[in-house]
Design a protein around this motif. Structure first.
Motif, PDB file in Angstrom:
ATOM      1  N   GLY A  75      -8.679   1.266  -5.469  1.00 17.03           N
ATOM      2  CA  GLY A  75      -8.949   0.774  -4.116  1.00 17.03           C
ATOM      3  C   GLY A  75      -7.721   0.151  -3.480  1.00 17.03           C
ATOM      4  N   LEU A  76      -6.899  -0.497  -4.318  1.00 21.15           N
ATOM      5  CA  LEU A  76      -5.677  -1.128  -3.829  1.00 21.15           C
ATOM      6  C   LEU A  76      -4.543  -0.120  -3.670  1.00 21.15           C
ATOM      7  CD1 LEU A  76      -5.728  -4.301  -6.123  1.00 21.15           C
ATOM      8  CD2 LEU A  76      -5.927  -4.338  -3.633  1.00 21.15           C
ATOM      9  N   SER A  77      -4.519   0.875  -4.585  1.00 24.57           N
ATOM     10  CA  SER A  77      -3.404   1.822  -4.612  1.00 24.57           C
ATOM     11  C   SER A  77      -3.888   3.242  -4.894  1.00 24.57           C
ATOM     12  CB  SER A  77      -2.389   1.393  -5.683  1.00 24.57           C
ATOM     13  OG  SER A  77      -1.356   2.337  -5.787  1.00 24.57           O
ATOM     14  N   PRO A  78      -4.157   4.032  -3.856  1.00 25.67           N
ATOM     15  CA  PRO A  78      -4.582   5.428  -4.051  1.00 25.67           C
ATOM     16  C   PRO A  78      -3.519   6.270  -4.762  1.00 25.67           C
ATOM     17  CG  PRO A  78      -5.038   4.696  -1.805  1.00 25.67           C
ATOM     18  CD  PRO A  78      -4.175   3.652  -2.433  1.00 25.67           C
ATOM     19  N   THR A  79      -2.256   5.816  -4.760  1.00 20.41           N
ATOM     20  CA  THR A  79      -1.166   6.564  -5.400  1.00 20.41           C
ATOM     21  C   THR A  79      -0.959   6.150  -6.857  1.00 20.41           C
ATOM     22  OG1 THR A  79       0.458   4.943  -4.605  1.00 20.41           O
ATOM     23  CG2 THR A  79       0.032   6.851  -3.189  1.00 20.41           C
ATOM     24  N   PHE A  80      -1.867   5.381  -7.428  1.00 21.30           N
ATOM     25  CA  PHE A  80      -1.737   4.875  -8.796  1.00 21.30           C
ATOM     26  C   PHE A  80      -1.529   6.009  -9.794  1.00 21.30           C
ATOM     27  CE2 PHE A  80      -4.133   3.896 -12.779  1.00 21.30           C
ATOM     28  CZ  PHE A  80      -3.268   2.941 -13.289  1.00 21.30           C
ATOM     29  N   ILE A  81      -0.552   5.817 -10.676  1.00 21.11           N
ATOM     30  CA  ILE A  81      -0.278   6.784 -11.743  1.00 21.11           C
ATOM     31  C   ILE A  81      -0.470   6.079 -13.075  1.00 21.11           C
ATOM     32  CG2 ILE A  81       1.462   8.273 -12.811  1.00 21.11           C
ATOM     33  CD1 ILE A  81       2.807   8.435 -10.041  1.00 21.11           C
ATOM     34  N   PHE A  99       1.931   2.378 -12.709  1.00 19.81           N
ATOM     35  CA  PHE A  99       2.527   1.979 -11.440  1.00 19.81           C
ATOM     36  C   PHE A  99       1.652   2.411 -10.262  1.00 19.81           C
ATOM     37  CE2 PHE A  99       6.667   1.982 -13.796  1.00 19.81           C
ATOM     38  CZ  PHE A  99       7.013   0.671 -13.523  1.00 19.81           C
ATOM     39  N   GLY A 100       1.633   1.579  -9.240  1.00 12.04           N
ATOM     40  CA  GLY A 100       0.942   1.910  -8.009  1.00 12.04           C
ATOM     41  C   GLY A 100       1.610   1.183  -6.854  1.00 12.04           C
ATOM     42  N   GLU A 101       1.279   1.586  -5.659  1.00 13.43           N
ATOM     43  CA  GLU A 101       1.829   0.940  -4.464  1.00 13.43           C
ATOM     44  C   GLU A 101       0.747   0.147  -3.762  1.00 13.43           C
ATOM     45  OE1 GLU A 101       3.748   3.444  -1.674  1.00 13.43           O
ATOM     46  OE2 GLU A 101       5.606   3.606  -2.808  1.00 13.43           O
ATOM     47  N   ILE A 102       1.105  -1.040  -3.326  1.00 12.26           N
ATOM     48  CA  ILE A 102       0.181  -1.851  -2.544  1.00 12.26           C
ATOM     49  C   ILE A 102       0.941  -2.312  -1.293  1.00 12.26           C
ATOM     50  CG2 ILE A 102       0.685  -3.796  -4.110  1.00 12.26           C
ATOM     51  CD1 ILE A 102      -2.009  -4.989  -3.313  1.00 12.26           C
ATOM     52  N   ASN A 103       0.530  -1.777  -0.168  1.00 17.74           N
ATOM     53  CA  ASN A 103       1.188  -2.062   1.111  1.00 17.74           C
ATOM     54  C   ASN A 103       2.689  -1.738   1.065  1.00 17.74           C
ATOM     55  OD1 ASN A 103       0.942  -2.925   3.809  1.00 17.74           O
ATOM     56  ND2 ASN A 103       1.678  -4.974   3.310  1.00 17.74           N
ATOM     57  N   GLY A 104       3.023  -0.622   0.417  1.00 17.97           N
ATOM     58  CA  GLY A 104       4.413  -0.183   0.327  1.00 17.97           C
ATOM     59  C   GLY A 104       5.216  -0.814  -0.787  1.00 17.97           C
ATOM     60  N   LYS A 105       4.610  -1.737  -1.537  1.00 15.83           N
ATOM     61  CA  LYS A 105       5.313  -2.434  -2.623  1.00 15.83           C
ATOM     62  C   LYS A 105       4.850  -1.872  -3.971  1.00 15.83           C
ATOM     63  CE  LYS A 105       5.777  -6.888  -2.251  1.00 15.83           C
ATOM     64  NZ  LYS A 105       7.248  -7.041  -2.177  1.00 15.83           N
ATOM     65  N   ASN A 148      12.405  -4.004 -12.388  1.00 17.38           N
ATOM     66  CA  ASN A 148      12.253  -5.161 -11.498  1.00 17.38           C
ATOM     67  C   ASN A 148      11.042  -5.037 -10.576  1.00 17.38           C
ATOM     68  OD1 ASN A 148      13.028  -7.732 -10.566  1.00 17.38           O
ATOM     69  ND2 ASN A 148      14.178  -6.841  -8.852  1.00 17.38           N
ATOM     70  N   LYS A 149       9.893  -4.692 -11.149  1.00 19.63           N
ATOM     71  CA  LYS A 149       8.657  -4.568 -10.391  1.00 19.63           C
ATOM     72  C   LYS A 149       7.656  -5.635 -10.843  1.00 19.63           C
ATOM     73  CE  LYS A 149      10.290  -0.935  -8.361  1.00 19.63           C
ATOM     74  NZ  LYS A 149      10.808  -1.066  -6.982  1.00 19.63           N
ATOM     75  N   PRO A 150       6.941  -6.249  -9.902  1.00 21.20           N
ATOM     76  CA  PRO A 150       5.962  -7.296 -10.272  1.00 21.20           C
ATOM     77  C   PRO A 150       4.786  -6.713 -11.058  1.00 21.20           C
ATOM     78  CG  PRO A 150       5.787  -6.744  -7.942  1.00 21.20           C
ATOM     79  CD  PRO A 150       6.991  -6.024  -8.449  1.00 21.20           C
ATOM     80  N   ILE A 151       4.110  -7.598 -11.763  1.00 26.02           N
ATOM     81  CA  ILE A 151       2.977  -7.200 -12.621  1.00 26.02           C
ATOM     82  C   ILE A 151       1.708  -7.891 -12.147  1.00 26.02           C
ATOM     83  CG2 ILE A 151       2.056  -7.283 -14.975  1.00 26.02           C
ATOM     84  CD1 ILE A 151       5.070  -7.472 -15.887  1.00 26.02           C
ATOM     85  N   LEU A 280      -8.713  -9.185  -2.313  1.00 24.53           N
ATOM     86  CA  LEU A 280      -7.743  -9.210  -3.403  1.00 24.53           C
ATOM     87  C   LEU A 280      -6.362  -8.772  -2.930  1.00 24.53           C
ATOM     88  CD1 LEU A 280      -9.247  -7.847  -6.767  1.00 24.53           C
ATOM     89  CD2 LEU A 280      -8.338 -10.106  -6.265  1.00 24.53           C
ATOM     90  N   GLU A 281      -6.343  -7.717  -2.120  1.00 21.77           N
ATOM     91  CA  GLU A 281      -5.071  -7.215  -1.603  1.00 21.77           C
ATOM     92  C   GLU A 281      -4.317  -8.308  -0.851  1.00 21.77           C
ATOM     93  OE1 GLU A 281      -3.693  -3.230   0.765  1.00 21.77           O
ATOM     94  OE2 GLU A 281      -5.338  -4.369   1.636  1.00 21.77           O
ATOM     95  N   LYS A 282      -5.032  -8.998   0.006  1.00 23.57           N
ATOM     96  CA  LYS A 282      -4.423 -10.074   0.797  1.00 23.57           C
ATOM     97  C   LYS A 282      -3.884 -11.179  -0.115  1.00 23.57           C
ATOM     98  CE  LYS A 282      -5.507 -13.170   4.664  1.00 23.57           C
ATOM     99  NZ  LYS A 282      -6.584 -13.651   5.575  1.00 23.57           N
TER     100      LYS A 282
END
Length: 315
Positions: A75-81, A99-105, A148-151, A280-282
């Motif tokens: 739901g947060l990241s449709p591009t999740f791999i 990895f996934g993207e949330i609002n471009g991050k 260097n990606k957040p978790i 949650l996204e916010k």
């Protein structure tokens, strides 16, 4: 699925549905009665969910329709791999991550995954990870640190798998190593308890700069049923055990064991999953912005100090 304390609400909702059906069939104006009943239902819901006992919140945290880790991630990241395996034994299906993207991050998502039916629950081992699950989680954390990606971790487990084979493969060592390594991660780490947070199984992915709990979740060294069986030799005292354990989000925040409570839709996260995901996204984005303003050294020191102060008593 209705829980015991939800029956009075369901009864009124049934009457409301009958009233609307009768009005449609007879073409009688009952709009005032419908509005009054809707207001009564709304008021009853607010009163009921504002005054839940600890055991009732445990029941809500286990609701079969409640969103699980993969529901939130997708739901947060449709591009999740999704990434697999611990590069040692096998791929533990109870622990998922990638990895996934949330609002471009780009973010590394990790969490325990339960199943909705018998087949899925067996496949996911009821959300109870083996040592290779925790080793996979650590591998993914180190991968996130490398780039260097957040978790962001999602905690929802009745505990680490307690089987003999898990102990033989080093369950305790795997969890202990995760605790040690998570303290020293140079990237921001956010941990969110989305359902059950039991014992070392939860702690194995629970060391973060910020630890949040959804409103109707629990976090404890032991489940109410297990506590009841140890103290009273019976599961019949689970409600008393839940009260004694003080395991709700409000209790944890009061004891300074978590950093905040994320509000759920009225009735629980399963009532409106999309709203819960957006909330949650916010929260994740605002927290990441706050954490990324600090240097890695500052985050590590604050992390160590926060957990080091827990349980300290002065007289």
């Amino acid at each position: 699925m209705l829980l015991d304390f939800e029956q009075p609400i369901a009864s009124l909702e049934g009457k409301l549905a009958e009233m609307k059906k009768l009005a449609a069939e007879s073409q009688v104006d009952v709009s005032e009665a419908v509005l009054a009943l809707e207001e009564k239902i709304k008021s009853l819901k607010k009163e009921t969910y504002a005054n839940l006992t600890r055991w009732q919140r445990v029941q809500l945290s286990r609701h079969v329709e409640r969103p699980y880790t993969l529901d939130y991630i997708k739901g947060l990241s449709p591009t999740f791999i999704e990434l697999h395996g611990d590069r040692n034994v096998r791929d533990d299906k109870a622990m998922v991550g990638g990895f996934g993207e949330i609002n471009g991050k780009t973010v590394m998502f990790i969490g325990q995954q339960k199943g909705r039916n018998t087949k899925e629950r067996q496949y996911r081992n009821f959300g109870m990870a083996n040592p290779e699950g925790y080793r996979k989680a650590l591998r993914l954390m180190k991968l996130a640190e490398k780039f260097n990606k957040p978790i962001v971790t999602f905690i929802d487990t009745p505990g680490a798998f307690p089987g003999l084979e898990a102990e033989e493969r080093g369950q305790g060592e795997a969890i202990a190593r995760n605790l040690k390594e998570m303290f020293m991660l140079k990237v921001p780490v956010i941990c969110i308890i989305i359902g059950e947070g039991a014992s070392g199984g939860a702690l194995g992915i629970g060391i973060g700069d910020r630890v949040y709990m959804l409103e109707n979740t629990w976090y404890s060294v032991i489940s109410p049923e297990s506590c009841s069986s140890i103290l009273w030799r019976s599961w019949n005292y689970k409600e008393q055990a839940a009260e004694a354990l003080k395991l709700t989000a409000k209790d944890m925040l009061g004891n300074k064991l978590v950093d905040g409570i994320i509000k759920e839709p009225l009735g629980g996260a399963h009532v409106n999953p999309e709203k819960m995901i957006r909330t949650l996204e916010k929260k994740i984005l605002s927290t990441l912005e706050e954490l990324e303003a600090l240097s890695p050294e500052e985050r590590i020191m604050q992390r160590i100090e926060k957990f080091g102060e827990m349980g300290v008593v002065t007289e």
